[in-house]
Design a protein around this motif. Structure first.
Motif, PDB file in Angstrom:
ATOM      1  N   UNK A  51       0.761  -1.201  -0.046  1.00 44.47           N
ATOM      2  CA  UNK A  51       0.002   0.016   0.021  1.00 44.47           C
ATOM      3  C   UNK A  51       0.685   1.213   0.018  1.00 44.47           C
ATOM      4  N   UNK A  52       0.207   2.451  -0.474  1.00 43.29           N
ATOM      5  CA  UNK A  52       0.751   3.746  -0.249  1.00 43.29           C
ATOM      6  C   UNK A  52       1.322   3.871   1.207  1.00 43.29           C
ATOM      7  N   UNK A  53       2.370   4.594   1.473  1.00 36.69           N
ATOM      8  CA  UNK A  53       2.978   4.959   2.906  1.00 36.69           C
ATOM      9  C   UNK A  53       2.068   5.824   3.557  1.00 36.69           C
ATOM     10  N   UNK A  54       1.562   5.528   4.908  1.00 35.80           N
ATOM     11  CA  UNK A  54       0.684   6.323   5.500  1.00 35.80           C
ATOM     12  C   UNK A  54       1.088   6.214   6.994  1.00 35.80           C
ATOM     13  N   UNK A  55       1.478   7.323   7.822  1.00 36.71           N
ATOM     14  CA  UNK A  55       1.884   7.081   9.216  1.00 36.71           C
ATOM     15  C   UNK A  55       0.494   6.684   9.880  1.00 36.71           C
ATOM     16  N   UNK A  56      -0.513   6.739   9.344  1.00 38.77           N
ATOM     17  CA  UNK A  56      -1.900   6.333  10.267  1.00 38.77           C
ATOM     18  C   UNK A  56      -2.336   4.882   9.922  1.00 38.77           C
ATOM     19  N   UNK A  57      -1.232   4.028   9.399  1.00 39.15           N
ATOM     20  CA  UNK A  57      -1.653   2.695   9.154  1.00 39.15           C
ATOM     21  C   UNK A  57      -1.852   1.939  10.547  1.00 39.15           C
ATOM     22  N   UNK A  58      -2.940   1.389  10.999  1.00 39.64           N
ATOM     23  CA  UNK A  58      -2.831   0.708  12.377  1.00 39.64           C
ATOM     24  C   UNK A  58      -3.009  -0.692  12.289  1.00 39.64           C
ATOM     25  N   UNK A  59      -3.596  -1.215  11.492  1.00 43.02           N
ATOM     26  CA  UNK A  59      -3.820  -2.639  11.030  1.00 43.02           C
ATOM     27  C   UNK A  59      -3.968  -2.861   9.711  1.00 43.02           C
ATOM     28  N   UNK A  60      -3.606  -4.308   9.469  1.00 42.80           N
ATOM     29  CA  UNK A  60      -4.150  -5.040   8.165  1.00 42.80           C
ATOM     30  C   UNK A  60      -4.874  -6.075   8.195  1.00 42.80           C
ATOM     31  N   UNK A  61      -5.946  -6.074   7.795  1.00 45.99           N
ATOM     32  CA  UNK A  61      -6.789  -7.320   7.704  1.00 45.99           C
ATOM     33  C   UNK A  61      -6.504  -8.260   6.640  1.00 45.99           C
ATOM     34  N   UNK A  62      -6.296  -9.281   7.043  1.00 44.98           N
ATOM     35  CA  UNK A  62      -6.093 -10.353   6.125  1.00 44.98           C
ATOM     36  C   UNK A  62      -7.517 -11.325   6.121  1.00 44.98           C
ATOM     37  N   UNK A  63      -8.329 -11.102   4.927  1.00 42.70           N
ATOM     38  CA  UNK A  63      -9.596 -11.848   4.955  1.00 42.70           C
ATOM     39  C   UNK A  63      -9.471 -13.111   3.942  1.00 42.70           C
ATOM     40  N   UNK A  64      -9.891 -14.392   4.347  1.00 44.13           N
ATOM     41  CA  UNK A  64     -10.389 -15.287   3.678  1.00 44.13           C
ATOM     42  C   UNK A  64     -11.548 -15.589   3.401  1.00 44.13           C
ATOM     43  N   UNK A  65     -11.926 -15.527   1.986  1.00 37.04           N
ATOM     44  CA  UNK A  65     -13.310 -15.512   1.718  1.00 37.04           C
ATOM     45  C   UNK A  65     -13.985 -16.892   1.670  1.00 37.04           C
ATOM     46  N   UNK A  66     -15.139 -17.007   2.170  1.00 37.94           N
ATOM     47  CA  UNK A  66     -15.761 -18.316   2.068  1.00 37.94           C
ATOM     48  C   UNK A  66     -17.038 -18.268   1.202  1.00 37.94           C
ATOM     49  N   UNK A  67     -17.650 -17.167   0.778  1.00 36.52           N
ATOM     50  CA  UNK A  67     -18.680 -17.013  -0.192  1.00 36.52           C
ATOM     51  C   UNK A  67     -18.471 -15.490  -0.587  1.00 36.52           C
ATOM     52  N   UNK A  68     -18.834 -15.579  -1.992  1.00 37.21           N
ATOM     53  CA  UNK A  68     -19.039 -14.018  -2.729  1.00 37.21           C
ATOM     54  C   UNK A  68     -20.355 -14.082  -3.475  1.00 37.21           C
ATOM     55  N   UNK A  69     -21.125 -13.027  -3.015  1.00 38.02           N
ATOM     56  CA  UNK A  69     -22.490 -12.914  -3.767  1.00 38.02           C
ATOM     57  C   UNK A  69     -22.428 -11.762  -4.660  1.00 38.02           C
ATOM     58  N   UNK A  70     -23.285 -11.869  -5.797  1.00 37.37           N
ATOM     59  CA  UNK A  70     -23.452 -10.784  -6.534  1.00 37.37           C
ATOM     60  C   UNK A  70     -25.257 -10.399  -6.381  1.00 37.37           C
ATOM     61  N   UNK A  71     -25.602  -9.223  -6.475  1.00 39.85           N
ATOM     62  CA  UNK A  71     -27.056  -8.998  -6.416  1.00 39.85           C
ATOM     63  C   UNK A  71     -26.978  -7.832  -7.585  1.00 39.85           C
ATOM     64  N   UNK A  72     -28.329  -7.563  -7.627  1.00 40.45           N
ATOM     65  CA  UNK A  72     -28.420  -6.620  -9.019  1.00 40.45           C
ATOM     66  C   UNK A  72     -28.287  -5.008  -8.477  1.00 40.45           C
ATOM     67  N   UNK A  73     -28.490  -4.502  -7.482  1.00 43.38           N
ATOM     68  CA  UNK A  73     -28.264  -3.078  -7.006  1.00 43.38           C
ATOM     69  C   UNK A  73     -29.314  -2.194  -7.866  1.00 43.38           C
ATOM     70  N   UNK A  74     -30.470  -2.612  -8.375  1.00 39.68           N
ATOM     71  CA  UNK A  74     -31.313  -1.936  -9.378  1.00 39.68           C
ATOM     72  C   UNK A  74     -31.518  -0.468  -8.598  1.00 39.68           C
ATOM     73  N   UNK A  75     -31.979  -0.578  -7.157  1.00 36.18           N
ATOM     74  CA  UNK A  75     -32.192   0.343  -6.285  1.00 36.18           C
ATOM     75  C   UNK A  75     -31.227   1.404  -6.047  1.00 36.18           C
ATOM     76  N   UNK A  76     -29.986   1.283  -6.244  1.00 42.13           N
ATOM     77  CA  UNK A  76     -28.769   2.104  -5.992  1.00 42.13           C
ATOM     78  C   UNK A  76     -28.871   3.171  -6.694  1.00 42.13           C
ATOM     79  N   UNK A  77     -28.859   4.592  -6.147  1.00 40.93           N
ATOM     80  CA  UNK A  77     -28.842   5.609  -7.275  1.00 40.93           C
ATOM     81  C   UNK A  77     -27.241   5.741  -7.761  1.00 40.93           C
ATOM     82  N   UNK A  78     -27.301   6.405  -8.815  1.00 41.26           N
ATOM     83  CA  UNK A  78     -26.267   7.080  -9.331  1.00 41.26           C
ATOM     84  C   UNK A  78     -25.391   8.114  -8.614  1.00 41.26           C
ATOM     85  N   UNK A  79     -24.173   8.122  -8.290  1.00 40.85           N
ATOM     86  CA  UNK A  79     -23.235   9.055  -7.706  1.00 40.85           C
ATOM     87  C   UNK A  79     -22.173   9.170  -8.688  1.00 40.85           C
ATOM     88  N   UNK A  80     -21.766  10.197  -8.741  1.00 39.26           N
ATOM     89  CA  UNK A  80     -20.319  10.485  -9.595  1.00 39.26           C
ATOM     90  C   UNK A  80     -18.843  10.685  -8.619  1.00 39.26           C
TER      91      UNK A  80
END
Length: 182
Positions: free
Chosen positions: A110-139
Protein backbone atom coordinates in the motif's frame (compact mmCIF):
# COMPACT_ATOMS: atom_id res chain seq x y z
CA UNK A 1 -31.18 -12.13 -9.22
CA UNK A 2 -28.52 -13.00 -6.64
CA UNK A 3 -25.72 -15.39 -7.53
CA UNK A 4 -23.27 -17.14 -5.21
CA UNK A 5 -19.67 -18.13 -5.85
CA UNK A 6 -17.02 -19.89 -3.79
CA UNK A 7 -14.32 -17.38 -4.78
CA UNK A 8 -13.69 -14.29 -6.87
CA UNK A 9 -13.65 -14.68 -10.62
CA UNK A 10 -11.90 -12.28 -13.05
CA UNK A 11 -15.09 -10.23 -13.54
CA UNK A 12 -15.46 -9.75 -9.77
CA UNK A 13 -11.81 -8.75 -9.44
CA UNK A 14 -12.08 -6.18 -12.22
CA UNK A 15 -15.23 -4.76 -10.61
CA UNK A 16 -13.50 -4.45 -7.20
CA UNK A 17 -10.45 -2.80 -8.72
CA UNK A 18 -12.68 -0.16 -10.34
CA UNK A 19 -14.43 0.82 -7.10
CA UNK A 20 -13.42 3.87 -5.06
CA UNK A 21 -15.22 2.83 -1.88
CA UNK A 22 -16.16 -0.36 -0.07
CA UNK A 23 -17.93 -1.08 3.19
CA UNK A 24 -16.74 -3.35 6.03
CA UNK A 25 -19.14 -5.01 8.48
CA UNK A 26 -18.16 -6.83 11.68
CA UNK A 27 -19.91 -7.85 14.89
CA UNK A 28 -19.31 -9.69 18.13
CA UNK A 29 -21.95 -11.89 19.74
CA UNK A 30 -23.04 -8.88 21.83
CA UNK A 31 -22.86 -5.15 21.32
CA UNK A 32 -23.11 -3.06 18.19
CA UNK A 33 -22.77 -4.19 14.61
CA UNK A 34 -20.25 -1.98 12.86
CA UNK A 35 -20.36 -0.89 9.21
CA UNK A 36 -17.59 1.41 7.98
CA UNK A 37 -16.82 2.95 4.59
CA UNK A 38 -13.26 2.50 3.33
CA UNK A 39 -11.33 4.01 0.47
CA UNK A 40 -7.90 5.52 -0.21
CA UNK A 41 -6.34 2.69 -2.22
CA UNK A 42 -6.55 0.37 0.78
CA UNK A 43 -7.43 -3.07 -0.63
CA UNK A 44 -5.42 -5.73 -2.45
CA UNK A 45 -6.61 -9.08 -3.80
CA UNK A 46 -3.99 -11.76 -3.11
CA UNK A 47 -5.84 -14.76 -4.54
CA UNK A 48 -9.39 -15.62 -5.64
CA UNK A 49 -10.16 -16.50 -2.01
CA UNK A 50 -7.97 -14.02 -0.13
CA UNK A 51 -7.54 -10.27 0.17
CA UNK A 52 -5.98 -7.73 2.49
CA UNK A 53 -7.11 -4.24 3.39
CA UNK A 54 -5.26 -1.51 5.20
CA UNK A 55 -7.07 0.05 8.15
CA UNK A 56 -6.08 3.66 8.71
CA UNK A 57 -6.35 5.42 12.07
CA UNK A 58 -9.80 6.76 12.72
CA UNK A 59 -12.16 7.73 15.51
CA UNK A 60 -13.06 4.13 16.34
CA UNK A 61 -11.42 0.74 16.03
CA UNK A 62 -14.46 -1.53 15.98
CA UNK A 63 -13.35 -4.12 13.41
CA UNK A 64 -10.20 -4.89 15.43
CA UNK A 65 -12.24 -5.41 18.61
CA UNK A 66 -14.88 -7.51 16.89
CA UNK A 67 -12.64 -10.02 15.15
CA UNK A 68 -10.90 -10.89 18.42
CA UNK A 69 -14.09 -12.73 19.40
CA UNK A 70 -15.61 -13.51 16.02
CA UNK A 71 -13.48 -13.49 12.90
CA UNK A 72 -16.56 -12.96 10.68
CA UNK A 73 -16.25 -10.08 8.25
CA UNK A 74 -18.28 -8.91 5.27
CA UNK A 75 -17.12 -6.48 2.60
CA UNK A 76 -19.60 -4.85 0.25
CA UNK A 77 -18.86 -3.11 -3.03
CA UNK A 78 -21.57 -1.21 -4.81
CA UNK A 79 -21.68 0.27 -8.28
CA UNK A 80 -22.82 3.88 -8.25
CA UNK A 81 -21.99 4.42 -11.92
CA UNK A 82 -22.75 2.50 -15.13
CA UNK A 83 -24.21 -0.99 -14.71
CA UNK A 84 -25.86 -1.64 -11.31
CA UNK A 85 -24.22 -4.33 -9.16
CA UNK A 86 -23.70 -5.16 -5.49
CA UNK A 87 -20.85 -7.52 -4.62
CA UNK A 88 -20.57 -8.96 -1.10
CA UNK A 89 -17.60 -10.91 0.20
CA UNK A 90 -18.21 -13.10 3.26
CA UNK A 91 -15.38 -14.62 5.20
CA UNK A 92 -13.10 -14.56 8.20
CA UNK A 93 -10.35 -12.12 9.02
CA UNK A 94 -7.37 -11.63 11.26
CA UNK A 95 -5.53 -8.43 12.10
CA UNK A 96 -1.84 -7.77 11.59
CA UNK A 97 -0.45 -4.86 13.62
CA UNK A 98 2.72 -2.83 13.05
CA UNK A 99 4.41 -4.84 15.85
CA UNK A 100 3.72 -8.19 14.11
CA UNK A 101 6.41 -9.91 12.00
CA UNK A 102 4.09 -10.11 8.95
CA UNK A 103 3.39 -6.35 8.99
CA UNK A 104 6.18 -5.30 6.63
CA UNK A 105 5.25 -7.94 4.07
CA UNK A 106 1.72 -6.58 3.78
CA UNK A 107 2.16 -2.84 4.42
CA UNK A 108 4.50 -2.59 1.45
CA UNK A 109 1.52 -3.42 -0.78
CA UNK A 110 0.00 0.00 0.00
CA UNK A 111 0.99 3.65 -0.29
CA UNK A 112 2.88 4.80 2.82
CA UNK A 113 0.75 6.41 5.55
CA UNK A 114 1.86 6.96 9.15
CA UNK A 115 -1.78 6.43 10.19
CA UNK A 116 -1.72 2.75 9.18
CA UNK A 117 -2.85 0.82 12.27
CA UNK A 118 -3.87 -2.68 11.13
CA UNK A 119 -3.98 -4.79 8.05
CA UNK A 120 -6.83 -7.25 7.87
CA UNK A 121 -6.21 -10.50 6.04
CA UNK A 122 -9.54 -11.90 4.90
CA UNK A 123 -10.16 -15.43 3.68
CA UNK A 124 -13.30 -15.60 1.57
CA UNK A 125 -15.91 -18.26 2.21
CA UNK A 126 -18.59 -16.95 -0.14
CA UNK A 127 -19.00 -14.31 -2.83
CA UNK A 128 -22.45 -13.01 -3.69
CA UNK A 129 -23.62 -10.66 -6.41
CA UNK A 130 -27.00 -8.99 -6.53
CA UNK A 131 -28.67 -6.52 -8.85
CA UNK A 132 -28.31 -3.14 -7.16
CA UNK A 133 -31.21 -1.81 -9.22
CA UNK A 134 -32.34 0.52 -6.41
CA UNK A 135 -28.88 2.04 -5.83
CA UNK A 136 -28.80 5.63 -7.06
CA UNK A 137 -26.20 7.06 -9.41
CA UNK A 138 -23.34 9.01 -7.81
CA UNK A 139 -20.35 10.47 -9.58
CA UNK A 140 -16.84 10.02 -8.20
CA UNK A 141 -15.15 13.40 -7.80
CA UNK A 142 -11.84 12.43 -6.24
CA UNK A 143 -10.11 11.28 -3.09
CA UNK A 144 -10.17 13.23 0.16
CA UNK A 145 -6.68 13.86 1.57
CA UNK A 146 -7.99 14.96 4.96
CA UNK A 147 -7.14 11.75 6.89
CA UNK A 148 -3.71 11.41 5.27
CA UNK A 149 -2.91 15.08 6.04
CA UNK A 150 -4.20 14.74 9.62
CA UNK A 151 -2.07 11.68 10.36
CA UNK A 152 0.96 13.24 8.65
CA UNK A 153 0.71 16.31 10.89
CA UNK A 154 0.43 14.12 14.00
CA UNK A 155 3.44 11.99 13.03
CA UNK A 156 4.16 8.54 14.43
CA UNK A 157 4.33 9.68 18.07
CA UNK A 158 1.11 11.66 17.78
CA UNK A 159 -0.64 8.71 16.14
CA UNK A 160 0.48 6.39 18.94
CA UNK A 161 -0.87 8.87 21.52
CA UNK A 162 -4.15 8.98 19.61
CA UNK A 163 -4.31 5.17 19.66
CA UNK A 164 -3.74 5.25 23.43
CA UNK A 165 -6.54 7.77 23.93
CA UNK A 166 -9.11 6.75 21.31
CA UNK A 167 -8.42 3.32 19.75
CA UNK A 168 -7.77 0.85 22.60
CA UNK A 169 -11.41 0.21 23.51
CA UNK A 170 -14.41 -0.25 21.20
CA UNK A 171 -17.74 1.54 21.57
CA UNK A 172 -18.98 -1.42 23.62
CA UNK A 173 -15.92 -1.55 25.89
CA UNK A 174 -14.03 -4.38 24.15
CA UNK A 175 -10.24 -4.26 23.79
CA UNK A 176 -8.79 -3.78 20.31
CA UNK A 177 -5.18 -4.85 21.05
CA UNK A 178 -3.95 -1.82 19.05
CA UNK A 179 -1.07 -1.47 21.52
CA UNK A 180 1.23 -4.22 22.68
CA UNK A 181 1.22 -4.23 26.47
CA UNK A 182 3.46 -7.28 26.93
Amino acid sequence: MAERFSELNPTHIEFIQNQHIFFVATARSTGTVNVSPKGSDSLRILAPDQLVWLNLTGSGNESAAHILESSRMTLMFCSFEKQPLILRLYGSALAVHPRDPAWQHYVDLFPADCGARQIFIMTLEQVQTSCGYAVPYYAYQGERNTLHNWSGKKGLNGIRQYWEQKNQISLDGFETLILDHS
